[in-house]
Design a protein around this motif. Structure first.
Motif, short mmCIF file in Angstrom:
data_model
loop_
_atom_site.label_atom_id
_atom_site.label_comp_id
_atom_site.label_asym_id
_atom_site.label_seq_id
_atom_site.Cartn_x
_atom_site.Cartn_y
_atom_site.Cartn_z
N GLY A 66 -34.51 -27.30 -27.85
CA GLY A 66 -33.29 -27.50 -27.10
C GLY A 66 -32.54 -28.95 -27.17
N GLU A 67 -33.16 -29.73 -28.01
CA GLU A 67 -32.89 -31.17 -27.94
C GLU A 67 -32.74 -31.70 -29.32
N ARG A 76 -28.33 -31.76 -25.45
CA ARG A 76 -28.90 -30.62 -25.52
C ARG A 76 -28.16 -29.90 -26.62
N THR A 78 -27.99 -25.53 -28.50
CA THR A 78 -28.34 -24.31 -28.40
C THR A 78 -28.02 -23.79 -29.89
N SER A 114 -21.66 -29.83 -29.98
CA SER A 114 -22.53 -30.53 -28.73
C SER A 114 -21.70 -31.33 -27.96
N ASN A 146 -23.68 -31.57 -21.87
CA ASN A 146 -23.99 -32.73 -22.49
C ASN A 146 -23.53 -33.91 -21.55
N ARG A 149 -25.04 -34.18 -18.24
CA ARG A 149 -26.34 -35.06 -18.40
C ARG A 149 -26.32 -36.26 -18.54
#
Ligand SMILES: C[S@@+](CC[C@H](N)C(=O)[O-])C[C@H]1O[C@@H](n2cnc3c(N)ncnc32)[C@H](O)[C@@H]1O
Length: 272
Positions: A66-67, A76, A78, A114, A146, A149
């Motif tokens: 996941g990274e 991150r 997906t 992303s 993202n 984060r």
């Protein structure tokens, strides 16, 4: 089982096994290298072997953990987004070369996935306002997470089919890593790419449908002049430069990756 043995029996590339084991243990690489004799708990062993099985079935390491790192930032990822690639960092470099550290530029990242390109630019140019778009709601949700984060506040995310939700918006610089693989290209059935979203990859019969659209429609978003840069396939550089020339761009250039392969092209739209 000890760490050294877990790595030895992985049955996958050593570099991938180390990433998966570090992920399970929550350790850095130096920590892992320093403790080859340490035993895994039963739970750690179960989780590691289940990830190994999925990797052997082809799932990309980045989707398993996941990274993925991009431009020295942790993103991150997906299965809703393309896994950021090192060659895409060229887009960020070209953008940063043209936006001064104090510039209050307006930047657009089309097809943000992303959010890696938009967020890397925004992080390095805090006075710049970046708009990041994608046609996938799921991808935008990953990009928004993202931004949170990475604590980047100067990016706005917008659901948009290319320029459709950007009517009347003006930019100083537009970047994009659009889908550019030709439909039916055998690479689509190989390796990690098999697990990535098709609409992040396929750009029509010759791969250039999205790029053609971007090159033609970008110009009206540069009333004061501005740069357009986009990523393309390894063999599409000459065709992209011709598209840019036909659309009236000046200062057309392509930039190659470390292996000498042209990866990004662009040009300057002179003031309307
Ligand atoms: C090659 S990925 C790039 C993602 C990210 N910028 C990166 O470099 O990792 C292309 C992105 O284009 C988006 N996309 C495809 N068709 C689109 C459209 N018509 N309008 C906007 N975005 C589109 C996909 O959802 C995908 O996220």
């Amino acid at each position: 089982m000890r760490i050294a043995e877990a790595l030895r029996v992985s049955g996958i590339a050593a570099v991938d096994a180390r990433v998966l084991l570090r992920f399970v243990l929550g350790w850095g690489d130096a920590h892992l290298a320093a403790r080859p004799e340490q035993f895994l708990t039963e739970d750690q062993q179960d989780r590691y072997f289940s990830l190994l099985e999925r990797r052997r079935a082809g799932e990309p390491v980045a989707y398993l953990t996941g990274e993925r790192e991009f431009f020295s930032l942790g993103f991150r990822v997906t299965p809703a987004v393309l896994i950021p690639r090192p060659e895409t960092e060229l887009l960020v470099e070209l953008a940063l070369e043209r936006i001064g550290p104090e510039a209050r530029a307006q930047v657009l990242d089309l097809a943000t996935g992303s959010g890696c390109v938009a967020l890397a630019i925004a992080r390095h140019r805090p006075r710049t306002r970046v708009t990041a778009t994608d046609c996938s709601r799921e991808a935008l949700d990953v990009a928004i997470e993202n931004a949170r984060r990475l604590d980047v506040a100067n990016v706005t995310f917008k659901l948009s089919d290319w320029f459709s939700a950007l009517e009347g918006r003006k930019f100083d610089l537009i970047v994009s890593n659009p889908p550019y693989v030709a439909d039916g290209d055998p690479h689509l059935d190989q390796g990690d790419v098999r697990f990535e979203p098709k609409r992040a990859l396929i750009g029509g019969a010759d791969g250039l449908d999205c790029i053609r659209h971007i090159v033609v429609h970008a110009r009206r978003h540069f009333p004061g002049g501005g740069w357009l840069f986009f990523e393309h396939g390894y063999d599409q550089g000459a065709r992209c430069r011709r598209l840019l020339a036909r659309a009236g761009f000046a200062g057309i250039l392509s930039r190659a990756d470390l292996a000498g392969t042209e990866r990004v092209s662009g040009g300057y739209a002179v003031r309307a």
